[in-house]
Design an enzyme around this catalytic site. Structure first.
Site, PDB file in Angstrom:
ATOM      1  N   GLY A   1       4.697   5.223   8.309  1.00  0.00           N
ATOM      2  CA  GLY A   1       3.951   5.842   7.222  1.00  0.00           C
ATOM      3  C   GLY A   1       2.620   6.368   7.692  1.00  0.00           C
TER       4      GLY A   1
ATOM      5  CD  GLN B   1      -4.415   8.014  -0.546  1.00  0.00           C
ATOM      6  OE1 GLN B   1      -5.637   7.966  -0.606  1.00  0.00           O
ATOM      7  NE2 GLN B   1      -3.663   7.785  -1.598  1.00  0.00           N
TER       8      GLN B   1
ATOM      9  NE  ARG C   1       6.287  -1.819 -10.491  1.00  0.00           N
ATOM     10  CZ  ARG C   1       6.135  -3.106 -10.794  1.00  0.00           C
ATOM     11  NH1 ARG C   1       5.404  -3.865 -10.012  1.00  0.00           N
ATOM     12  NH2 ARG C   1       6.699  -3.623 -11.859  1.00  0.00           N
TER      13      ARG C   1
ATOM     14  NE  ARG D   1       6.861  -8.429  -6.815  1.00  0.00           N
ATOM     15  CZ  ARG D   1       5.848  -7.967  -6.117  1.00  0.00           C
ATOM     16  NH1 ARG D   1       5.149  -6.955  -6.578  1.00  0.00           N
ATOM     17  NH2 ARG D   1       5.518  -8.508  -4.949  1.00  0.00           N
TER      18      ARG D   1
ATOM     19  N   GLY E   1       3.431  -2.604   3.617  1.00  0.00           N
ATOM     20  CA  GLY E   1       4.131  -1.983   2.495  1.00  0.00           C
ATOM     21  C   GLY E   1       4.690  -3.013   1.534  1.00  0.00           C
ATOM     22  CG  ASN E   2       2.607  -4.098  -1.723  1.00  0.00           C
ATOM     23  OD1 ASN E   2       2.439  -5.136  -1.108  1.00  0.00           O
ATOM     24  ND2 ASN E   2       1.597  -3.354  -2.148  1.00  0.00           N
TER      25      ASN E   2
ATOM     26  CG  ASP F   1      -4.535  -9.817  -1.983  1.00  0.00           C
ATOM     27  OD1 ASP F   1      -4.696  -8.916  -2.811  1.00  0.00           O
ATOM     28  OD2 ASP F   1      -3.476  -9.991  -1.357  1.00  0.00           O
TER      29      ASP F   1
ATOM     30  NE  ARG G   1      -8.564  -5.319  -3.197  1.00  0.00           N
ATOM     31  CZ  ARG G   1      -7.363  -4.802  -3.463  1.00  0.00           C
ATOM     32  NH1 ARG G   1      -6.362  -5.612  -3.789  1.00  0.00           N
ATOM     33  NH2 ARG G   1      -7.166  -3.502  -3.407  1.00  0.00           N
TER      34      ARG G   1
ATOM     35  CG  HIS H   1      -0.098  -8.259  -1.585  1.00  0.00           C
ATOM     36  ND1 HIS H   1      -1.455  -8.322  -1.825  1.00  0.00           N
ATOM     37  CD2 HIS H   1       0.232  -6.957  -1.616  1.00  0.00           C
ATOM     38  CE1 HIS H   1      -1.925  -7.090  -1.982  1.00  0.00           C
ATOM     39  NE2 HIS H   1      -0.923  -6.241  -1.874  1.00  0.00           N
TER      40      HIS H   1
END
Length: 326
Positions: free
Chosen positions: A11, A15, A92, A98, A130-131, A159, A162, A187
């Site tokens: 990828g 971004q 998504r 999900r 990647g999720n 996370d 953050r 996550h």
């Protein structure tokens, strides 16, 4: 000159991949004296954009960057890779559950795991960004039978960062003064940001903040921070995600600070009541290119309940992935 280190990014025109490539090429991952080869991978429709990324990398004239290889073939992109960032994933979309996201990405990450098994260095460190990242890591590792599952991990460092930033702001300290933060579990919105063990300038964080904030607003803010970024700028976190990916891999490769730990989603061994057979975010310490789960902590009932909840979600994802037989 030292041998060039092979670093693969999927990828790479997206971004996060775009941000990641330039920061790695500048030397922020392995150090400014280590030559590296970037192996940038994209799907066929994005190859034109990837050519532009390669042009920009050349124009930066990074001293550490030895070579850039671009490809839409995993076999070429993963060849000899020693560090792998699996960033590219199906996003998504509107109305997508999900479970739908898991099904789409299971096909992607099972293929990536199989090709890594064939082409990458057998000791390669593989970070899934990647999720749904935890279960994508499980799928990729399951399809790489000749590689150690401990060489795969999923990113909860964003996370973690953050959470550290929120605590620093709340207590009026610089983020560098925060230690021993923990992100438990998945996550996802069930993750548990836990500051019960955290220190701020060596003082217990829970003595510096209101307990209601620590178990309410703090947790919700960290859990929903990604959505807040999307609402504010109209697109998902990219620079902060790339920064966290570098933090994760750099600590894994070079070691964590003495006395501190970081959060990584790694193969669960059942510690702290987490389920076996999933990739679960724990507090870990890293040294000599390896990680270990921090032991000897004593989570209270509130924390144990949160660990159980996020573990149950990971079991549901694992069972759904097993049903896909990928």
């Amino acid at each position: 000159m030292p041998q060039s280190t092979q670093i693969a990014i999927t990828g790479a025109a997206g971004q996060i991949g775009y941000q990641l490539a330039f920061r790695i090429a500048s030397g922020q991952l392995l150090g400014y004296g280590q030559p590296l080869t970037l192996r940038l991978i994209e799907i066929a429709p994005a190859m034109k954009a990837l050519e532009g990324v390669a042009m920009e990398l050349a124009d930066c004239a990074f001293e550490s960057l030895h070579e850039v290889i671009i490809s839409d073939r995993l076999e070429e992109g993963f060849r000899g890779a020693e560090y792998v960032f699996l960033v590219g994933a199906k996003p998504r979309g509107p109305g997508m559950e999900r479970s739908d996201l898991l099904a789409e990405n299971a096909r992607i990450f099972s293929r990536q795991g199989a090709v890594l098994n064939e082409q990458a260095d057998e000791r390669a460190k593989v970070l899934v960004v990647g999720n749904p990242a935890n279960t994508n890591a499980l799928i990729a590792a399951s399809n790489a039978p000749d590689m150690d599952p401990r060489n795969f991990s999923a990113m909860t460092r964003l996370d973690h960062n953050r959470a550290c930033a929120q605590l620093a702001a709340r207590t009026g300290h610089h983020v560098s003064s925060v230690e021993r933060m923990i992100i438990w579990g998945n996550h996802s919105a069930t993750q548990y940001p836990d500051l019960s063990q955290a220190l701020v300038d060596g003082e217990p964080a829970m003595a510096l903040v209101d307990a209601g904030w620590a178990r309410g607003e703090f947790i919700a803010t960290v859990q929903q921070r990604g959505a807040s970024v999307i609402e504010a700028r109209g697109t998902s976190s990219a620079a902060s995600a790339a920064s966290a990916a570098i933090d994760h891999m750099r600590d894994w490769a070079h070691g964590t600070r003495d006395g501190d730990w970081v959060s990584m989603a790694v193969p669960s061994d059942g510690s702290y009541g987490a389920p076996d057979g999933v990739y679960f975010s724990y507090p870990v310490r890293c040294a000599d290119g390896a990680w270990e789960i921090v032991q000897g902590l004593d989570p209270d009932e509130f924390s144990r309940d949160r660990i159980r909840m996020t573990g149950e979600e990971l079991l549901e994802e694992r069972n759904a992935a097993n049903e896909l037989a990928l």
